[in-house]
Design a protein around this motif. Structure first.
Motif, short mmCIF file in Angstrom:
data_model
loop_
_atom_site.label_atom_id
_atom_site.label_comp_id
_atom_site.label_asym_id
_atom_site.label_seq_id
_atom_site.Cartn_x
_atom_site.Cartn_y
_atom_site.Cartn_z
N LYS A 137 94.37 43.29 -3.95
CA LYS A 137 93.54 42.07 -3.23
C LYS A 137 93.62 42.61 -1.75
O LYS A 137 92.46 42.48 -1.15
CB LYS A 137 94.11 40.63 -3.42
N GLU A 138 94.86 43.02 -1.30
CA GLU A 138 94.63 43.32 0.27
C GLU A 138 93.88 44.51 0.63
O GLU A 138 92.95 44.62 1.80
CB GLU A 138 96.05 43.36 0.74
N TYR A 179 111.43 42.10 -7.76
CA TYR A 179 110.09 42.11 -7.07
C TYR A 179 108.97 40.99 -7.50
O TYR A 179 108.32 40.49 -6.52
CB TYR A 179 109.45 43.28 -7.02
N ASP A 180 109.17 40.57 -8.85
CA ASP A 180 108.07 39.80 -9.40
C ASP A 180 108.61 38.50 -9.29
O ASP A 180 108.99 37.66 -10.42
CB ASP A 180 107.75 40.31 -10.77
N VAL A 181 108.97 37.97 -8.04
CA VAL A 181 109.71 36.70 -7.81
C VAL A 181 108.46 35.79 -7.42
O VAL A 181 108.07 34.74 -7.97
CB VAL A 181 110.91 36.70 -6.91
N SER A 182 107.79 35.93 -6.23
CA SER A 182 106.86 35.12 -5.74
C SER A 182 106.18 35.97 -4.46
O SER A 182 107.29 36.37 -3.67
CB SER A 182 107.37 33.94 -5.32
N ARG A 198 104.25 44.47 -11.13
CA ARG A 198 102.94 44.07 -11.44
C ARG A 198 102.51 43.15 -10.28
O ARG A 198 101.30 43.09 -9.71
CB ARG A 198 102.78 43.21 -12.69
N ASP A 199 103.64 42.31 -9.68
CA ASP A 199 103.11 41.30 -8.53
C ASP A 199 102.96 42.00 -7.21
O ASP A 199 101.66 41.67 -6.54
CB ASP A 199 104.32 40.35 -8.35
N GLY A 251 105.41 49.76 -3.25
CA GLY A 251 105.52 48.33 -2.68
C GLY A 251 104.23 47.42 -2.66
O GLY A 251 103.56 47.70 -3.43
N TRP A 252 104.00 46.75 -1.45
CA TRP A 252 102.94 46.09 -1.40
C TRP A 252 101.77 46.87 -0.64
O TRP A 252 100.85 46.42 -0.14
CB TRP A 252 102.98 44.71 -0.64
#
Length: 412
Positions: free
Chosen positions: A225-226, A136-139, A217-218, A194-195
């Motif tokens: 922020k969202e 998940y912490d890719v981009s 973490r990403d 998730g997000w």
């Protein structure tokens, strides 16, 4: 032996897939016109297969670019779905290994850098954190391109044949909210959030106070922020945390969407007991996860999926999961299989990847993009042929009087 002839037993003698190799050899299926062509581009592809004569060897060759597919990868994998490497007979594998043995020692190659091996005690907090970080912490931008505006990385629910991926993801969140009977003022715990889209949906559309937790973490940074951008800070908290570290309790509802696959068979019972303890009497749990269709299908992930996609993932039969959920104290109120919906979801993600291919490569690298280009249609085929399924199970923590609070005939 010519390379194309050597490769044919791996892909299936009757599979409608053509083979073209770097030595000039070629092989065409005799039974039907080919739906795609496998291009064996170098001796390195054979070296990978010699070292691992299974799906892992083929995946290494593909991810590194030493093997490619011309035409639809989904159609090619569908054509080979009944004749995969795992189904090659032991005698054929032995013959292949003997023929490739000299190559294995003459041409040693390291796995592509995208491959990941886990270390430490399986499903310890540190090891689980590393597994989640790998995938998940890719981009976040890469995921925005592939998943689309919904930023939901779990099976959508298509309300119609013509529904878009975004419509279907909204419908999924609405369905979960309906099953949980979310009402203004309730408190929701979303584990593996998730997000943060389920938590934000619950707040925006149902006035719910939501806590979402994720090991990525990403994901947590993006979701926080969202939440602020949407003005939901008074209702939604997104926490970078292991679900096991949530200290709060007395929640009205818990949603677990796509987390159970990461828990592990040994921990499932304690997982459901933990979630049960987080609920108030009368509270509901909606568990949404990928499963295997029965006890005969293997629980361990395919070696390619395990090394490149979801380290330590385990798929369990739905009946076994329901029995453990029930043993933890939940009364089971509803269950449904959505595997056809996941096939459509994966097709949507694959289309997004192809549409934004150059941008995805720029964000995550070509190797990582090729991992996704391979694993998504491979999983789509798995859902199509019922090798894997997607189930939602709804349970309730009954109060002392055993009242469930459910209507006689729920709309869903």
């Amino acid at each position: 032996m010519q390379v194309a002839e050597l490769f044919r037993p791996v892909l299936g003698d009757e599979a409608p897939v053509a083979i073209r190799a770097y030595d000039g050899s070629a092989s065409t299926p005799s039974a039907a016109d080919p739906v795609a062509t496998v291009d064996v581009r170098s001796e390195t592809a054979l070296a990978y297969l010699a070292a691992s004569p299974n799906s892992l060897g083929l995946a290494r060759a593909y991810v590194s670019g030493h093997l490619d597919v011309e035409g639809s990868l989904y159609q090619a994998l569908t054509a080979m779905s009944e004749l995969t490497v795992s189904d090659v007979t032991p005698s054929t594998l032995l013959r292949m290994a003997a023929r490739m043995a000299p190559l294995r020692f003459r041409h040693r190659v390291a796995p592509p850098p995208e491959e990941h091996r886990q270390r430490g005690r399986r499903h310890s907090k540190d090891r689980d954190s590393t597994a989640i970080e790998h995938h998940y912490d890719v981009s976040n931008r890469f995921y925005e391109l592939v998943l689309g505006p919904s930023m939901a990385y779990t099976c959508a629910v298509y309300p119609s044949e013509t529904a878009t991926l975004e419509d279907a993801q909204f419908t999924k969140h609405a369905l979960v909210a309906e099953k949980l009977d979310l009402q203004p003022g309730m408190r929701l715990l979303d584990v593996g959030c998730g997000w943060g889209q389920m938590a934000m949906h619950a707040a925006e559309h149902h006035g719910v106070q939501a806590l979402g937790v994720t090991l990525s973490r990403d994901q947590a940074t993006w979701a926080q922020k969202e939440v602020a951008r949407r003005g939901l800070g008074d209702l939604v908290e997104i926490r970078h945390s292991d679900y096991r570290d949530v200290s709060e309790g007395d929640f009205d509802a818990v949603s677990s969407i796509g987390l159970t696959e990461h828990i592990g068979r040994r921990n499932i019972s304690s997982y459901f007991r933990f979630l049960y303890a987080k609920l108030r009497p009368g509270g509901r749990l909606l568990n949404h996860c990928i499963t295997r269709p029965d006890h005969h299908h293997r629980a361990a992930a395919d070696p390619f999926i395990d090394r490149y996609v979801f380290p330590d993932g385990e798929l369990l039969p739905i009946g076994w999961l329901i029995s453990r959920m029930n043993a933890a104290g939940f009364e089971i109120r509803h269950e449904e299989n959505l595997r056809e919906h996941y096939s459509r979801t994966l097709a949507g993600w694959s289309a997004n990847l192809e549409e934004h291919w150059d941008a995805c490569v720029e964000e995550a690298g070509e190797g990582r993009a090729r991992v996704w280009r391979l694993y998504m249609p491979a999983c789509q085929v798995g859902f199509d042929v019922n090798n894997i399924q997607l189930h939602q199970v709804l349970g309730i923590k009954l109060g002392p009087d055993a009242r469930s609070g459910f209507p006689l005939r729920p709309a869903y």
